[in-house]
Design an enzyme around this catalytic site. Structure first.
Site, PDB file in Angstrom:
ATOM      1  N   CYS A   1      59.772 -19.864  11.567  1.00  0.00           N
ATOM      2  CA  CYS A   1      59.560 -21.047  12.396  1.00  0.00           C
ATOM      3  C   CYS A   1      60.791 -21.324  13.249  1.00  0.00           C
ATOM      4  O   CYS A   1      61.914 -21.222  12.757  1.00  0.00           O
ATOM      5  CB  CYS A   1      59.321 -22.216  11.459  1.00  0.00           C
ATOM      6  SG  CYS A   1      59.487 -23.774  12.272  1.00  0.00           S
TER       7      CYS A   1
HETATM    8  N1  LIG Z   1      53.756 -25.648  10.178  1.00  0.00           N
HETATM    9  C1  LIG Z   1      54.485 -25.595  11.260  1.00  0.00           C
HETATM   10  O1  LIG Z   1      55.623 -26.044  11.304  1.00  0.00           O
HETATM   11  C2  LIG Z   1      53.955 -24.983  12.505  1.00  0.00           C
HETATM   12  C3  LIG Z   1      52.912 -24.131  12.455  1.00  0.00           C
HETATM   13  N2  LIG Z   1      52.454 -23.515  13.588  1.00  0.00           N
HETATM   14  C4  LIG Z   1      51.299 -22.633  13.460  1.00  0.00           C
HETATM   15  O2  LIG Z   1      51.112 -21.932  14.678  1.00  0.00           O
HETATM   16  C5  LIG Z   1      49.733 -21.812  14.981  1.00  0.00           C
HETATM   17  C6  LIG Z   1      49.467 -22.330  16.364  1.00  0.00           C
HETATM   18  O3  LIG Z   1      49.593 -23.734  16.334  1.00  0.00           O
HETATM   19  P1  LIG Z   1      49.141 -24.680  17.541  1.00  0.00           P
HETATM   20  O4  LIG Z   1      50.052 -24.419  18.684  1.00  0.00           O
HETATM   21  O5  LIG Z   1      49.029 -26.069  17.072  1.00  0.00           O
HETATM   22  O6  LIG Z   1      47.683 -24.172  17.804  1.00  0.00           O
HETATM   23  P2  LIG Z   1      46.885 -24.012  19.105  1.00  0.00           P
HETATM   24  O7  LIG Z   1      47.652 -23.196  20.062  1.00  0.00           O
HETATM   25  O8  LIG Z   1      45.527 -23.601  18.712  1.00  0.00           O
HETATM   26  O9  LIG Z   1      46.881 -25.513  19.609  1.00  0.00           O
HETATM   27  C7  LIG Z   1      45.887 -26.360  19.168  1.00  0.00           C
HETATM   28  C8  LIG Z   1      45.662 -27.495  20.129  1.00  0.00           C
HETATM   29  O10 LIG Z   1      46.620 -28.496  19.871  1.00  0.00           O
HETATM   30  C9  LIG Z   1      47.382 -28.710  21.054  1.00  0.00           C
HETATM   31  N3  LIG Z   1      48.748 -28.895  20.602  1.00  0.00           N
HETATM   32  C10 LIG Z   1      49.507 -28.040  19.903  1.00  0.00           C
HETATM   33  N4  LIG Z   1      50.720 -28.552  19.652  1.00  0.00           N
HETATM   34  C11 LIG Z   1      50.698 -29.773  20.219  1.00  0.00           C
HETATM   35  C12 LIG Z   1      51.641 -30.814  20.322  1.00  0.00           C
HETATM   36  N5  LIG Z   1      52.883 -30.677  19.802  1.00  0.00           N
HETATM   37  N6  LIG Z   1      51.291 -31.949  20.946  1.00  0.00           N
HETATM   38  C13 LIG Z   1      50.069 -32.072  21.484  1.00  0.00           C
HETATM   39  N7  LIG Z   1      49.123 -31.129  21.424  1.00  0.00           N
HETATM   40  C14 LIG Z   1      49.442 -29.998  20.817  1.00  0.00           C
HETATM   41  C15 LIG Z   1      47.204 -27.486  21.896  1.00  0.00           C
HETATM   42  O11 LIG Z   1      47.296 -27.765  23.277  1.00  0.00           O
HETATM   43  P3  LIG Z   1      48.503 -27.174  24.136  1.00  0.00           P
HETATM   44  O12 LIG Z   1      48.817 -25.785  23.636  1.00  0.00           O
HETATM   45  O13 LIG Z   1      47.986 -27.197  25.543  1.00  0.00           O
HETATM   46  O14 LIG Z   1      49.655 -28.135  23.934  1.00  0.00           O
HETATM   47  C16 LIG Z   1      45.809 -27.078  21.559  1.00  0.00           C
HETATM   48  O15 LIG Z   1      44.867 -27.781  22.320  1.00  0.00           O
HETATM   49  C17 LIG Z   1      48.968 -22.553  13.874  1.00  0.00           C
HETATM   50  O16 LIG Z   1      48.556 -21.620  12.927  1.00  0.00           O
HETATM   51  C18 LIG Z   1      50.028 -23.459  13.275  1.00  0.00           C
HETATM   52  O17 LIG Z   1      49.822 -23.704  11.908  1.00  0.00           O
HETATM   53  C19 LIG Z   1      53.035 -23.732  14.799  1.00  0.00           C
HETATM   54  C20 LIG Z   1      54.125 -24.538  14.907  1.00  0.00           C
HETATM   55  C21 LIG Z   1      54.641 -25.299  13.780  1.00  0.00           C
HETATM   56  N1  LIG Z   2      57.036 -23.559  13.299  1.00  0.00           N
HETATM   57  C1  LIG Z   2      56.258 -22.534  12.965  1.00  0.00           C
HETATM   58  N2  LIG Z   2      55.748 -22.499  11.737  1.00  0.00           N
HETATM   59  C2  LIG Z   2      54.950 -21.487  11.454  1.00  0.00           C
HETATM   60  C3  LIG Z   2      54.648 -20.486  12.373  1.00  0.00           C
HETATM   61  N3  LIG Z   2      53.795 -19.630  11.795  1.00  0.00           N
HETATM   62  C4  LIG Z   2      53.587 -20.100  10.562  1.00  0.00           C
HETATM   63  N4  LIG Z   2      54.276 -21.207  10.344  1.00  0.00           N
HETATM   64  C5  LIG Z   2      54.352 -22.017   9.143  1.00  0.00           C
HETATM   65  O1  LIG Z   2      55.208 -21.369   8.196  1.00  0.00           O
HETATM   66  C6  LIG Z   2      54.549 -21.337   6.922  1.00  0.00           C
HETATM   67  C7  LIG Z   2      55.100 -20.232   6.035  1.00  0.00           C
HETATM   68  O2  LIG Z   2      56.447 -20.515   5.721  1.00  0.00           O
HETATM   69  P1  LIG Z   2      57.358 -19.573   4.792  1.00  0.00           P
HETATM   70  O3  LIG Z   2      58.655 -20.303   4.738  1.00  0.00           O
HETATM   71  O4  LIG Z   2      56.696 -19.505   3.459  1.00  0.00           O
HETATM   72  O5  LIG Z   2      57.475 -18.252   5.430  1.00  0.00           O
HETATM   73  C8  LIG Z   2      53.099 -21.195   7.305  1.00  0.00           C
HETATM   74  O6  LIG Z   2      52.200 -21.485   6.281  1.00  0.00           O
HETATM   75  C9  LIG Z   2      53.004 -22.152   8.491  1.00  0.00           C
HETATM   76  O7  LIG Z   2      52.823 -23.469   8.101  1.00  0.00           O
HETATM   77  C10 LIG Z   2      55.227 -20.543  13.646  1.00  0.00           C
HETATM   78  O8  LIG Z   2      55.041 -19.674  14.521  1.00  0.00           O
HETATM   79  N5  LIG Z   2      56.030 -21.588  13.898  1.00  0.00           N
END
Ligand SMILES: NC(=O)C1=CN([C@@H]2O[C@H](COP(=O)(O)OP(=O)(O)OC[C@H]3O[C@@H](n4cnc5c(N)ncnc54)[C@H](OP(=O)(O)O)[C@@H]3O)[C@@H](O)[C@H]2O)C=CC1
Ligand SMILES: Nc1nc2c(ncn2[C@@H]2O[C@H](COP(=O)(O)O)[C@@H](O)[C@H]2O)c(=O)[nH]1
Length: 327
Positions: free
Chosen positions: A175
């Site tokens: 991340c």
């Molecule tokens: N657990 C974590 O810390 C994180 C996990 N991830 C993982 O990465 C993958 C992609 O995630 P994600 O980008 O949400 O998925 P998507 O690209 O499918 O986005 C989903 C929707 O949410 C909107 N969106 C995403 N982030 C935001 C935001 N910060 N504010 C407002 N709207 C938002 C996007 O629009 P738009 O793209 O136009 O903004 C899109 O319409 C997922 O599997 C997620 O779990 C990603 C980052 C952090």
């Molecule tokens: N900020 C982001 N978080 C992400 C992304 N892809 C996955 N994830 C999150 O990380 C955990 C796994 O964490 P780990 O410490 O066990 O390796 C996963 O379940 C998601 O919630 C990303 O691209 N950006």
């Protein structure tokens, strides 16, 4: 917020042992209508789980969540799992086509047992609307919603109908959210879990930041019912993704779901790619995890996971590793 800490700042305090052997300690946990061998689920990421691993986990009594990055394959995946008499557990996003997908599942009588709404910033109206939509179309599916990092978010998602919430914004190994946005629970994930767990009335899945098997026990102590893990499950024989050899050693790729590698473009990138050492078989890691957790339960002075929830702990700021490494 007072008392902010993370996994490596905490040690749990042992209580008198009540079992003769660690094999007596029961690591099973119930989520919804099913009971699983371990309170641990591999992350729903493309380099962590695929169809084969999902079948292996389901056949062997482990919980799994299939990722959502091959959307066109989800229906056949659900059908296949159902035909085999196995649990079907999928992920969805929140874009318009995902709402239609849920509608189609209902029309085709293909309700998954578990649906995870998987978005970076889960405290959002889009997620609330998706949870409500699923509950309306597929009332028997267990809905996990996330990811979030505050009690307010947990309450709102539960109120919308989520059966469990997933806590963790930015603590993951691949991340880069914390450095790119300045936000998240990276560096204080365990304290955030405790904060959220106090507000929760339903199960919490702690997601991200687990670096050792002992962190599973710590998560349970601080309120998790399950933990979701990426990096510790990356790099196995069975793991999807490229394998490379360097200086006679094998490595496998592990990339973030919001990385350029996943997205195929450099837009809103919040994840990176790394190579992890090849770890052998997934089955062996799961067995070792179970043994370590059985040991944790015995140190907690009980014979089930519940005993871990009540142990005392100390905060030993950044010192428990004392320069040591596990391997
Ligand atoms: N657990 C974590 O810390 C994180 C996990 N991830 C993982 O990465 C993958 C992609 O995630 P994600 O980008 O949400 O998925 P998507 O690209 O499918 O986005 C989903 C929707 O949410 C909107 N969106 C995403 N982030 C935001 C935001 N910060 N504010 C407002 N709207 C938002 C996007 O629009 P738009 O793209 O136009 O903004 C899109 O319409 C997922 O599997 C997620 O779990 C990603 C980052 C952090
Ligand atoms: N900020 C982001 N978080 C992400 C992304 N892809 C996955 N994830 C999150 O990380 C955990 C796994 O964490 P780990 O410490 O066990 O390796 C996963 O379940 C998601 O919630 C990303 O691209 N950006």
């Amino acid at each position: 917020m007072e008392n902010v800490f993370d996994y490596e700042d905490i040690q749990l305090i042992p209580a008198k042992c009540v079992v003769k052997s660690r094999t007596e300690c029961d690591t099973t946990v119930t989520l919804g209508e099913h009971t699983f061998k371990l309170p641990v689920v591999p992350a729903n990421m493309q380099t962590i789980i695929d169809e084969n691993i999902a079948v292996f986990l389901a056949e062997n009594g482990y919980f799994y969540v299939m990722h959502r990055f091959k959307p066109e394959e989800r229906k056949s995946f659900i059908k296949d799992m159902k035909n085999r008499g196995l649990i079907a557990s999928i992920s969805v996003g929140v874009k318009d086509q995902e709402f239609s997908f849920i509608q189609e599942l209902a029309e085709e009588n293909l309700a998954p047992d578990y649906i995870t709404v998987d978005i970076a910033h889960g405290h959002a109206n889009s997620v609330i609307e998706m949870v409500q939509h699923i509950k309306q179309c597929l009332p028997d599916s267990f809905v996990i919603a996330g990811n979030v990092g505050t009690p307010e978010a947990v309450r709102e998602l539960e109120k919308a109908g989520a059966d469990a919430t997933k806590v963790g914004i930015g603590p993951g190994k691949v991340c880069i959210t914390k450095v790119k946005t300045g936000f998240g629970t990276g560096g204080w994930q365990l304290a955030a879990l405790r904060w959220c767990a106090k507000a929760a009335t339903k199960p919490i899945i702690a997601d991200g930041g687990i670096r050792t098997h002992g962190d599973v026990a710590k998560s349970i102590r601080f309120g998790a019912t399950f933990v979701m893990i990426g990096s510790l499950f990356a790099g196995h024989e069975e793991s999807p993704g490229e394998t490379i050899e360097q200086d006679g050693k094998l490595y496998k790729e592990y990339f973030g779901s919001a990385s350029e590698f996943q997205k195929g473009e450099k837009k809103n990138v919040e994840g990176k790619k790394m190579f992890v050492e090849h770890k052998g078989s997934l089955k062996d890691t799961l067995v070792e995890m179970q043994q370590d957790l059985q040991s944790s339960i015995s140190y907690a002075g009980g014979s089930s996971l519940e005993s871990i929830r009540h142990v005392d702990y100390v905060i030993v700021k950044n010192s428990i590793f004392n320069g040591d490494k596990i391997y």
